[in-house]
Scaffold this motif. Structure first.
Motif, PDB file in Angstrom:
ATOM      1  N   ALA A  41       0.836  -1.196   0.000  1.00 20.24           N
ATOM      2  CA  ALA A  41       0.000   0.000   0.000  1.00 20.24           C
ATOM      3  C   ALA A  41       0.873   1.250   0.000  1.00 20.24           C
ATOM      4  O   ALA A  41       2.001   1.231   0.519  1.00 20.24           O
ATOM      5  CB  ALA A  41      -0.907   0.016   1.236  1.00 20.24           C
ATOM      6  N   ILE A  42       0.319   2.312  -0.569  1.00 23.32           N
ATOM      7  CA  ILE A  42       0.954   3.621  -0.432  1.00 23.32           C
ATOM      8  C   ILE A  42       0.524   4.183   0.925  1.00 23.32           C
ATOM      9  O   ILE A  42      -0.672   4.307   1.199  1.00 23.32           O
ATOM     10  CB  ILE A  42       0.560   4.564  -1.567  1.00 23.32           C
ATOM     11  N   VAL A  43       1.506   4.479   1.766  1.00 20.65           N
ATOM     12  CA  VAL A  43       1.191   4.912   3.133  1.00 20.65           C
ATOM     13  C   VAL A  43       1.707   6.314   3.443  1.00 20.65           C
ATOM     14  O   VAL A  43       1.386   6.864   4.499  1.00 20.65           O
ATOM     15  CB  VAL A  43       1.756   3.921   4.184  1.00 20.65           C
ATOM     16  N   GLY A  44       2.505   6.897   2.534  1.00 23.62           N
ATOM     17  CA  GLY A  44       3.009   8.247   2.783  1.00 23.62           C
ATOM     18  C   GLY A  44       3.186   8.980   1.480  1.00 23.62           C
ATOM     19  O   GLY A  44       3.626   8.396   0.482  1.00 23.62           O
ATOM     20  N   ILE A  45       2.804  10.266   1.452  1.00 25.49           N
ATOM     21  CA  ILE A  45       2.948  11.062   0.236  1.00 25.49           C
ATOM     22  C   ILE A  45       3.410  12.474   0.587  1.00 25.49           C
ATOM     23  O   ILE A  45       3.171  12.981   1.690  1.00 25.49           O
ATOM     24  CB  ILE A  45       1.615  11.179  -0.557  1.00 25.49           C
ATOM     25  N   ALA A 101       2.247  -5.732   6.330  1.00 24.53           N
ATOM     26  CA  ALA A 101       2.669  -5.734   7.738  1.00 24.53           C
ATOM     27  C   ALA A 101       3.159  -4.352   8.163  1.00 24.53           C
ATOM     28  O   ALA A 101       2.747  -3.826   9.210  1.00 24.53           O
ATOM     29  CB  ALA A 101       3.770  -6.775   7.941  1.00 24.53           C
ATOM     30  N   ALA A 102       4.006  -3.741   7.333  1.00 25.32           N
ATOM     31  CA  ALA A 102       4.522  -2.413   7.679  1.00 25.32           C
ATOM     32  C   ALA A 102       3.429  -1.355   7.625  1.00 25.32           C
ATOM     33  O   ALA A 102       3.460  -0.384   8.393  1.00 25.32           O
ATOM     34  CB  ALA A 102       5.661  -2.038   6.733  1.00 25.32           C
ATOM     35  N   ALA A 103       2.443  -1.545   6.743  1.00 24.18           N
ATOM     36  CA  ALA A 103       1.354  -0.565   6.617  1.00 24.18           C
ATOM     37  C   ALA A 103       0.528  -0.483   7.892  1.00 24.18           C
ATOM     38  O   ALA A 103      -0.085   0.547   8.178  1.00 24.18           O
ATOM     39  CB  ALA A 103       0.455  -0.939   5.425  1.00 24.18           C
ATOM     40  N   ARG A 104       0.519  -1.555   8.650  1.00 24.31           N
ATOM     41  CA  ARG A 104      -0.256  -1.528   9.901  1.00 24.31           C
ATOM     42  C   ARG A 104       0.330  -0.537  10.901  1.00 24.31           C
ATOM     43  O   ARG A 104      -0.371  -0.087  11.810  1.00 24.31           O
ATOM     44  CB  ARG A 104      -0.304  -2.945  10.502  1.00 24.31           C
ATOM     45  N   GLY A 105       1.602  -0.190  10.733  1.00 21.97           N
ATOM     46  CA  GLY A 105       2.228   0.788  11.617  1.00 21.97           C
ATOM     47  C   GLY A 105       2.137   2.215  11.113  1.00 21.97           C
ATOM     48  O   GLY A 105       2.714   3.114  11.725  1.00 21.97           O
ATOM     49  N   LYS A 112      -1.788   6.845   8.613  1.00 21.56           N
ATOM     50  CA  LYS A 112      -3.039   7.009   7.863  1.00 21.56           C
ATOM     51  C   LYS A 112      -3.467   5.694   7.250  1.00 21.56           C
ATOM     52  O   LYS A 112      -2.697   4.732   7.199  1.00 21.56           O
ATOM     53  CB  LYS A 112      -2.851   8.071   6.782  1.00 21.56           C
ATOM     54  N   LYS A 113      -4.713   5.673   6.772  1.00 18.74           N
ATOM     55  CA  LYS A 113      -5.228   4.443   6.177  1.00 18.74           C
ATOM     56  C   LYS A 113      -4.460   4.120   4.910  1.00 18.74           C
ATOM     57  O   LYS A 113      -4.158   5.009   4.117  1.00 18.74           O
ATOM     58  CB  LYS A 113      -6.717   4.592   5.863  1.00 18.74           C
ATOM     59  N   ARG A 172      -8.997   1.918  -1.620  1.00 20.05           N
ATOM     60  CA  ARG A 172      -8.956   2.094  -0.167  1.00 20.05           C
ATOM     61  C   ARG A 172      -9.652   0.891   0.483  1.00 20.05           C
ATOM     62  O   ARG A 172     -10.328   0.108  -0.186  1.00 20.05           O
ATOM     63  CB  ARG A 172      -9.643   3.394   0.221  1.00 20.05           C
ATOM     64  N   ASP A 173      -9.500   0.771   1.764  1.00 17.51           N
ATOM     65  CA  ASP A 173     -10.182  -0.316   2.476  1.00 17.51           C
ATOM     66  C   ASP A 173     -11.681  -0.108   2.449  1.00 17.51           C
ATOM     67  O   ASP A 173     -12.158   1.013   2.440  1.00 17.51           O
ATOM     68  CB  ASP A 173      -9.697  -0.375   3.930  1.00 17.51           C
TER      69      ASP A 173
END
Lengths: 397, 137
Positions: free
Chosen positions: A9-13, A235-239, A242-243, A396-397
């Motif tokens: 997932a993309i988690v930071g922009i 796994a890393a996205a859970r930390g 943001k969603k 998105r979820d």
């Protein structure tokens, strides 16, 4: 959607806010954007184990970026295929994360094309650089980059009856979105646009022709700018703060000037079915299309190639203000203001992903109500010559 | 005379094409194994992967596949041309080349997709290699 894999997932922009950045280097824009994208994600620089880089500016590619950040990543990928490099790199990041080779990946972009007065669109056929097999067959003829895309437009008009006013719809809706984006408004001011407000189809047709049949208001700006994004394993996205915005389908393709080929079909016709097949969604389900708007014809051609409408039917598809963020018709198009009116430092592919993420997070300045699915499609190179197409479908979820 | 960028050498793929242009010949390649037509010039047959390509001379006639009239080019080599037409020409032998359509009063009005054209070799101030351009028949 039950069978969609959600492995990365993309988690930071971060999008660098300025389009005129005197005194900054491309490398500095990249590094600042990486720092802020990591801050947005909640992950740390030391979490990064994969670097994807386009080798632009004075960066030195994946090796140079690793050195600048003092990282020793386990994956380095210096894929440079023009403006779609970031879609290709996102596809590779998903692949590498799935394979267990990487956990947290960064992509970055920096350019000072405006400050350097780089004539991206009107400087073709320079006859400079090392001799090469393609340049020798093209440089003597004075083809500017704009003229190459304009040749696609002429052929599209010839084959399908597309009119200049049909293409202008893209300029109009994209400018509307730009007027709602403060960074885009400042971009147009700093780059000394003659007017920065909304425009009409007639305004587009009345603007001067740069290369027949393309008018000034159908051409992207040349700006400074850049940005970065952080891609993480599930796994890393859970930390992350943001969603997550999941990468659910990717496709990569190339196309060339071919003997007897159809110039109105882009590489997207090959990359999109791969991406949609993987994502298990259909074009008509998508809320947002972020399509590389180097010129209006780029978007018209690619909308067809992605399957939003049949080849040649763009002129009908474009009706009824379809592309506006608040339209009842899907998809909304280039809701950040696009390369036409917000940000084009030369390789726009990264910004397509950034705005897709903002929409799926609910953070856009022209927010599509309840946006759930988006496609970012980058086009690199010359639409009427050799080019790449990279399709990324996000959810998105 | 025009002052366009010249092809530059050493570049072994395209050099025979440009030596042909010096002789007033428009050359393309055809595969001796599969008869496939190859253009732009290169070493390998893009149809069968073979390496046995032969140079052939085109009759120099074809049709305009598409074109654009360039109104703005920052390259000074083209500044004295005024508005000029860049085009893809489909030659009758089955290859598509980039070129210019010349010899019309107003390129914004007098050029059309599907128009029949014939090659001519335009001498250059910039060097020894004349540039193959096309004029409506």
């Amino acid at each position: 959607m039950a069978n969609q894999a959600r492995d990365a997932a993309i988690v930071g922009i971060h999008e660098y806010p300025l389009r005129v950045a005197p005194g900054r280097s491309a490398m500095q824009i990249k590094a600042e954007s990486i720092s802020k994208a990591l801050e947005d994600s909640g992950l740390k620089l030391t979490d990064v184990d994969a670097i994807y880089d386009t080798n632009e500016g004075e960066g030195g590619g994946g090796l140079g970026m690793a050195h600048y950040l003092n990282l020793k990543p386990t994956v380095i990928d210096t894929t440079q295929v023009g403006g779609s490099s970031y879609e290709f790199q996102t596809a590779h990041a998903l692949r590498d994360i799935r394979a267990g080779k990487a956990n947290v990946a960064i992509l970055s972009y920096g350019s000072v094309a405006a400050s350097n007065r780089t004539p991206i669109g009107t400087g073709g056929g320079t006859g400079m650089g090392a001799p090469n097999w393609q340049g020798n067959m093209e440089d003597p003829f004075g083809q500017t980059l704009i003229a190459n895309y304009a040749m696609v437009a002429h052929r599209h008009m010839h084959q399908y009856g597309t009119r200049a006013e049909d293409l202008a719809e893209i300029s109009v809706s994209t400018r509307l979105h730009a007027t709602r984006n403060p960074e885009a408004v400042r971009a147009m001011q700093d780059l000394q646009f003659m007017a920065t407000g909304e425009i009409t189809v007639q305004d587009v047709l009345d603007s001067r022709v740069i290369a027949d049949p393309l008018h000034l208001l159908e051409c992207c700006m040349v700006s400074d700018g850049g940005g970065a994004l952080v891609i993480a394993s599930a796994a890393a996205a859970r930390g992350a703060k943001k969603k997550p915005v999941w990468i659910i389908g990717t496709g990569e393709a190339t196309k060339y000037r071919e003997n007897g080929g159809d110039i109105t079909v882009s590489a997207g016709a090959q990359s999109a079915p791969i991406a949609f097949g993987e994502a298990q969604v259909r074009p008509e389900e998508l809320d947002l299309a972020m399509i590389y708007d180097s010129f209006t014809i780029t978007v018209a051609t690619i909308l067809e190639d992605l399957g939003f409408c049949k080849k040649g039917d763009y002129k009908d598809f474009a009706k009824n203000n379809r592309f506006r963020f608040d339209s009842a018709l899907k998809p909304a198009l280039n809701t950040d203001g696009g390369g036409l009116s917000s940000n084009h430092p030369g390789m726009r592919g990264l910004f397509l992903l950034l705005e897709s993420v903002r929409q799926l997070r609910g953070e856009s300045t022209s927010q599509v109500a309840n946006a759930q699915l988006a496609i970012a499609h980058g086009n690199g190179g010359f639409l009427g010559g050799n080019h790449t197409g990279g399709s990324i479908i996000l959810a998105r979820d | 005379m025009p002052n366009r960028p010249q092809p530059r050498f050493p570049e072994p793929n395209s050099q025979p094409f440009w030596e042909g242009a010096k002789r007033g010949e428009l050359l393309y390649q055809q595969c001796n194994s599969c008869s496939g037509v190859v253009f732009y010039p290169r070493l390998i047959c893009t149809h069968c992967g073979g390496l046995d390509l032969a140079w052939k001379q085109s009759q120099g006639e074809g049709t305009v596949y598409t074109y654009s009239v360039v109104r703005q080019n920052r390259n000074p080599a083209f500044s004295d041309l005024g508005a000029y037409a860049v085009a893809y020409i489909d030659l009758d032998e089955g290859f598509r080349m980039m070129s210019n359509v010349v010899g019309v009063a107003d390129p914004t009005k007098d050029i059309a997709i599907g128009q029949r054209v014939r090659v001519e070799f335009e001498k250059q101030d910039s060097g020894d290699y004349p540039v193959p351009v096309f004029r409506p028949i």
